[in-house]
Design a protein around this motif. Structure first.
Motif, PDB file in Angstrom:
ATOM      1  N   GLU A  64     -14.383  -2.628  18.763  1.00 42.01           N
ATOM      2  CA  GLU A  64     -13.175  -1.853  19.036  1.00 42.01           C
ATOM      3  C   GLU A  64     -13.085  -1.611  20.531  1.00 42.01           C
ATOM      4  O   GLU A  64     -14.024  -1.114  21.137  1.00 42.01           O
ATOM      5  N   GLY A  90      -8.850   0.995  21.246  1.00 41.93           N
ATOM      6  CA  GLY A  90      -8.187   1.275  19.976  1.00 41.93           C
ATOM      7  C   GLY A  90      -7.785   0.054  19.172  1.00 41.93           C
ATOM      8  O   GLY A  90      -7.142   0.178  18.143  1.00 41.93           O
ATOM      9  N   THR A  91      -8.165  -1.143  19.635  1.00 47.56           N
ATOM     10  CA  THR A  91      -7.809  -2.381  18.941  1.00 47.56           C
ATOM     11  C   THR A  91      -9.069  -3.066  18.424  1.00 47.56           C
ATOM     12  O   THR A  91     -10.047  -3.213  19.158  1.00 47.56           O
ATOM     13  N   LYS A 108      -4.854  -1.971  14.699  1.00 48.12           N
ATOM     14  CA  LYS A 108      -4.852  -0.647  15.324  1.00 48.12           C
ATOM     15  C   LYS A 108      -4.756   0.418  14.246  1.00 48.12           C
ATOM     16  O   LYS A 108      -4.094   0.225  13.226  1.00 48.12           O
ATOM     17  N   TYR A 123      -5.885   0.359   9.261  1.00 51.88           N
ATOM     18  CA  TYR A 123      -5.768  -0.387  10.513  1.00 51.88           C
ATOM     19  C   TYR A 123      -4.753  -1.475  10.223  1.00 51.88           C
ATOM     20  O   TYR A 123      -4.930  -2.263   9.283  1.00 51.88           O
TER      21      TYR A 123
END
Length: 148
Positions: free
Chosen positions: A48, A51-52, A94, A100
């Protein structure tokens, strides 16, 4: 008063795993399971950054008589004929509430890329990954198991 304090302490202990699961991240190593055989297929490391989520294949579980690091002959573009081990197969996910979303997943066996979403399950020990075309109802899910 002691019984009340004891009850409060017990309640906090049971609440902690739920709180941990809500804050858990899919970052780590996951064992993928073959849909047809139920046997381990690969290990994928999810990282990560900002945040991705991104996932790369670290290991393939293949019979000894097969190529242990095959190339993605069905892939297109930059992935064409590249080794599958080390290949990014999951990208762009995300956090969106408890899921996600907004990512893509590659099926190296078919060379196809699908939209994807993922959801942590069982206090973060499992990850339900869904690949789909168009809307999530038009796809399939796999449950990946966190490696310890």
């Amino acid at each position: 008063m002691r019984q009340l304090m004891k009850a409060g302490l017990i309640a906090m202990m049971f609440a902690m795993p739920a709180a941990w699961a809500q804050n858990a991240s899919p970052a780590g190593v996951w064992k993928t399971i073959d849909d047809e055989t139920g046997k381990p297929k690969s290990l994928v490391r999810i990282t990560e950054e900002n945040g991705t989520l991104t996932g790369r294949i670290e290991k393939l579980f293949r019979p000894a008589d097969q190529d242990q690091n095959p190339k993605c002959t069905s892939c297109e573009g930059a992935r064409k004929d590249q080794p599958i081990i080390g290949m990014t197969i999951l990208s762009g996910l995300k956090k969106d509430g408890n899921e996600y979303t907004g990512g893509e997943i590659l099926d190296p066996a078919k060379g196809k890329t699908y939209k994807s979403k993922a959801t942590l399950k069982d206090n973060g020990s499992k990850l339900e990954v869904r690949g789909y075309i168009g809307a999530p109802m038009f796809g399939r899910s796999q449950t990946w198991v966190r490696e310890q």
